[in-house]
Design an enzyme around this catalytic site. Structure first.
Site, short mmCIF file in Angstrom:
data_model
loop_
_atom_site.label_atom_id
_atom_site.label_comp_id
_atom_site.label_asym_id
_atom_site.label_seq_id
_atom_site.Cartn_x
_atom_site.Cartn_y
_atom_site.Cartn_z
CB ILE A 98 35.21 105.90 97.39
CG1 ILE A 98 35.90 107.15 96.80
CG2 ILE A 98 35.21 106.00 98.91
CD1 ILE A 98 35.17 108.48 97.15
CB SER A 99 40.39 104.62 95.05
OG SER A 99 39.89 103.65 94.15
CD GLN A 100 45.69 105.32 100.02
OE1 GLN A 100 45.97 104.53 99.11
NE2 GLN A 100 46.49 105.55 101.04
#
Ligand code: SAH
Length: 216
Positions: A63-65
């Site tokens: 999951i992206s930052q």
């Protein structure tokens, strides 16, 4: 941790990770302040959900930052009427943010287990306007095109031509483009058959795997 503690975590995320780094779109801030990111990470990582980093979601994916999610969303310049395509549903968190801000969202995921999980989480988070599809997103989703905005959340060797063709006039497409280990986040905007490009920030995404992406 209870829900009220998570809301304090979200406040801090917005203030220290987003506002201070130049995320100024009030609607993007509102979406990130309201949506429960902790529901989209594996249970054992919930206490880390609002930290300034990507997190492992299984199947070798992430999951992206939070900052990267906010930046990509801001670059899409969404209006409540927009129809959106996302490539790479992953956890479903970015899809939820898009659903909150636009009228209709299609998101494509190549790993069926992740697609199932994203579907469940979107339901849990009460986001009704996102359709999760399984397939090769480098080919887009022709039957619902054109899209006002397209977001690719995996690293592409170049912008897939099918996606350009499914972009509406004045539509925006945001995608990390470059090598497998390092990319630049780019935005193109459709002007007739021209697609002027802007280069934004260096970034590092998992590879986009498919017909117009990388091989396995
Ligand atoms: N937007 C996601 C980020 C997930 S990482 C989130 O917020 O969690 C990128 C995802 O793209 C991975 O789940 C990976 O399986 C998926 N992916 C890679 N190539 C793809 C392709 N050609 N079509 C659809 N999904 C793809």
């Amino acid at each position: 941790m209870g829900d009220s503690e998570f809301s304090q975590d979200r406040e801090n995320m917005v203030r220290y990770q987003l506002s201070r780094r130049g995320i100024h779109d009030a609607r993007v801030i509102e979406a990130m302040r309201n949506l429960p990111r902790h529901l989209f990470v594996p249970e054992r990582l919930r206490d880390m959900a609002y930290q300034d980093r990507p997190l492992d979601i299984g199947q070798g994916q992430t999951i992206s930052q939070p900052y990267m999610v906010a930046l990509m969303t801001q670059l899409l310049e969404l209006t409540p009427e927009d129809r959106v395509l996302e490539v790479g549903a992953g956890s479903g968190y970015q899809s939820a943010i898009l659903g909150y801000l636009a009228s209709e969202v299609y998101t494509i995921e190549r790993i069926p287990e992740l697609a199932d999980q994203a579907r469940k989480r979107l339901e849990e988070a009460a986001i009704p306007n996102v359709t999760v599809l399984v397939g090769d997103g480098t080919l887009g989703h022709e039957s619902a095109a054109p899209y006002d905005a397209i977001l690719v959340t995996a690293a592409a060797p170049s912008i897939p031509s099918a996606l350009k063709q499914q972009l509406a006039q004045d539509g925006r497409l945001v995608c990390p483009v470059g090598e497998r280990g390092e990319q630049i986040l780019v935005r193109i905007r459709r002007k007739g058959e021209e697609f002027p490009i802007e280069r934004h920030t260096p970034c590092m995404f998992v590879p986009l795997i498919g017909a117009e992406g990388w091989g396995n």
